[in-house]
Design a protein around this motif. Structure first.
Motif, PDB file in Angstrom:
ATOM      1  N   ASN A 109       0.817  -1.207   0.000  1.00 14.86           N
ATOM      2  CA  ASN A 109       0.000   0.000   0.000  1.00 14.86           C
ATOM      3  C   ASN A 109       0.858   1.269   0.000  1.00 14.86           C
ATOM      4  O   ASN A 109       0.536   2.248   0.643  1.00 14.86           O
ATOM      5  CB  ASN A 109      -0.983  -0.008   1.178  1.00 14.86           C
ATOM      6  CG  ASN A 109      -0.293  -0.007   2.527  1.00 14.86           C
ATOM      7  OD1 ASN A 109       0.901  -0.258   2.629  1.00 14.86           O
ATOM      8  ND2 ASN A 109      -1.042   0.251   3.572  1.00 14.86           N
TER       9      ASN A 109
ATOM     10  N   TYR B 290       3.116  10.331  -3.555  1.00 13.50           N
ATOM     11  CA  TYR B 290       2.316  11.545  -3.395  1.00 13.50           C
ATOM     12  C   TYR B 290       3.064  12.743  -3.950  1.00 13.50           C
ATOM     13  O   TYR B 290       4.294  12.757  -4.016  1.00 13.50           O
ATOM     14  CB  TYR B 290       1.973  11.783  -1.924  1.00 13.50           C
ATOM     15  CG  TYR B 290       1.027  10.757  -1.371  1.00 13.50           C
ATOM     16  CD1 TYR B 290      -0.309  10.751  -1.738  1.00 13.50           C
ATOM     17  CD2 TYR B 290       1.470   9.784  -0.486  1.00 13.50           C
ATOM     18  CE1 TYR B 290      -1.189   9.805  -1.230  1.00 13.50           C
ATOM     19  CE2 TYR B 290       0.603   8.833   0.022  1.00 13.50           C
ATOM     20  CZ  TYR B 290      -0.728   8.856  -0.358  1.00 13.50           C
ATOM     21  OH  TYR B 290      -1.588   7.918   0.135  1.00 13.50           O
TER      22      TYR B 290
ATOM     23  N   GLU C  51      -4.942  13.214  -0.170  1.00 14.17           N
ATOM     24  CA  GLU C  51      -5.324  11.836   0.155  1.00 14.17           C
ATOM     25  C   GLU C  51      -4.776  11.407   1.513  1.00 14.17           C
ATOM     26  O   GLU C  51      -5.428  10.669   2.235  1.00 14.17           O
ATOM     27  CB  GLU C  51      -4.844  10.873  -0.923  1.00 14.17           C
ATOM     28  CG  GLU C  51      -5.581  11.010  -2.234  1.00 14.17           C
ATOM     29  CD  GLU C  51      -5.052  10.056  -3.290  1.00 14.17           C
ATOM     30  OE1 GLU C  51      -4.466   9.018  -2.931  1.00 14.17           O
ATOM     31  OE2 GLU C  51      -5.227  10.363  -4.476  1.00 14.17           O
ATOM     32  N   PHE C  52      -3.579  11.838   1.879  1.00 12.01           N
ATOM     33  CA  PHE C  52      -3.065  11.499   3.199  1.00 12.01           C
ATOM     34  C   PHE C  52      -3.354  12.596   4.198  1.00 12.01           C
ATOM     35  O   PHE C  52      -3.564  12.335   5.370  1.00 12.01           O
ATOM     36  CB  PHE C  52      -1.569  11.142   3.171  1.00 12.01           C
ATOM     37  CG  PHE C  52      -0.615  12.287   2.999  1.00 12.01           C
ATOM     38  CD1 PHE C  52      -0.246  13.082   4.062  1.00 12.01           C
ATOM     39  CD2 PHE C  52      -0.059  12.549   1.750  1.00 12.01           C
ATOM     40  CE1 PHE C  52       0.649  14.129   3.891  1.00 12.01           C
ATOM     41  CE2 PHE C  52       0.844  13.588   1.580  1.00 12.01           C
ATOM     42  CZ  PHE C  52       1.192  14.384   2.659  1.00 12.01           C
TER      43      PHE C  52
ATOM     44  N   PHE D 227      -6.863  12.051   5.427  1.00 12.89           N
ATOM     45  CA  PHE D 227      -7.132  10.666   5.801  1.00 12.89           C
ATOM     46  C   PHE D 227      -7.425  10.585   7.296  1.00 12.89           C
ATOM     47  O   PHE D 227      -6.746  11.205   8.119  1.00 12.89           O
ATOM     48  CB  PHE D 227      -5.918   9.806   5.421  1.00 12.89           C
ATOM     49  CG  PHE D 227      -6.082   8.349   5.655  1.00 12.89           C
ATOM     50  CD1 PHE D 227      -7.097   7.640   5.025  1.00 12.89           C
ATOM     51  CD2 PHE D 227      -5.222   7.657   6.491  1.00 12.89           C
ATOM     52  CE1 PHE D 227      -7.245   6.274   5.219  1.00 12.89           C
ATOM     53  CE2 PHE D 227      -5.353   6.296   6.689  1.00 12.89           C
ATOM     54  CZ  PHE D 227      -6.369   5.606   6.060  1.00 12.89           C
TER      55      PHE D 227
ATOM     56  N   ALA E 141      -1.184   7.858   8.497  1.00 16.14           N
ATOM     57  CA  ALA E 141      -0.490   7.942   7.216  1.00 16.14           C
ATOM     58  C   ALA E 141       0.987   8.159   7.515  1.00 16.14           C
ATOM     59  O   ALA E 141       1.348   9.053   8.279  1.00 16.14           O
ATOM     60  CB  ALA E 141      -1.040   9.076   6.366  1.00 16.14           C
TER      61      ALA E 141
ATOM     62  N   LYS F 268      -1.877   4.117   5.724  1.00 15.10           N
ATOM     63  CA  LYS F 268      -1.380   4.515   4.401  1.00 15.10           C
ATOM     64  C   LYS F 268       0.120   4.764   4.501  1.00 15.10           C
ATOM     65  O   LYS F 268       0.585   5.411   5.439  1.00 15.10           O
ATOM     66  CB  LYS F 268      -2.045   5.813   3.934  1.00 15.10           C
ATOM     67  CG  LYS F 268      -3.431   5.640   3.429  1.00 15.10           C
ATOM     68  CD  LYS F 268      -3.899   6.928   2.770  1.00 15.10           C
ATOM     69  CE  LYS F 268      -5.282   6.712   2.230  1.00 15.10           C
ATOM     70  NZ  LYS F 268      -5.519   7.410   1.009  1.00 15.10           N
TER      71      LYS F 268
ATOM     72  N   GLY G 204       3.399   6.228   2.125  1.00 17.15           N
ATOM     73  CA  GLY G 204       3.681   6.940   0.895  1.00 17.15           C
ATOM     74  C   GLY G 204       5.042   7.596   0.910  1.00 17.15           C
ATOM     75  O   GLY G 204       5.719   7.678   1.942  1.00 17.15           O
TER      76      GLY G 204
END
Length: 109
Positions: free
Chosen positions: A3, A7, A14-15, A18, A22, A56, A58
């Motif tokens: 996952n 970014y 999105e994070f 969230f 994250a 999450k 990233g």
């Protein structure tokens, strides 16, 4: 399932918005410690994807996202920020071992 997401300034909401945790790593391709330690961060994401798929993970390339780099006061690389409900709850500066990352993250889960 991995996952890990890339970014940038177009999709960072999105994070940021969230509800859960994250974990975002700021890096640069020219940064030797970032490159050398990336497999450890990737392994962390894979391990937690199994036990905590709601987290999450990233990465953000600072050269491609200078506004985010300034916004989150990232001055050293690699820098890992842990967000919860859009707020930074921990900053991790520099290279860490898988065990160190895991302990830090487990403290927030």
């Amino acid at each position: 399932m991995n996952n890990m997401f890339e970014y940038n300034e177009d999709n960072y909401h999105e994070f940021e918005w969230f509800d859960g945790l994250a974990v975002i790593r700021f890096y640069a391709e020219w940064c030797a410690p970032c490159t050398q330690n990336f497999p450890v961060f990737e392994q962390l994401a894979q391990n937690f994807a199994k036990s905590h798929p709601e987290i999450k993970f990233g990465i953000i390339n600072i050269d491609q996202s200078p506004i985010l780099t300034l916004r989150y006061n990232v001055y050293g690389l690699p820098s890992t920020l842990i967000f919860q409900q859009g707020q930074i709850i921990q900053r991790i500066a520099g290279v860490k071992t898988l065990m160190e990352y895991s302990k830090i993250l487990q403290a927030h889960t």
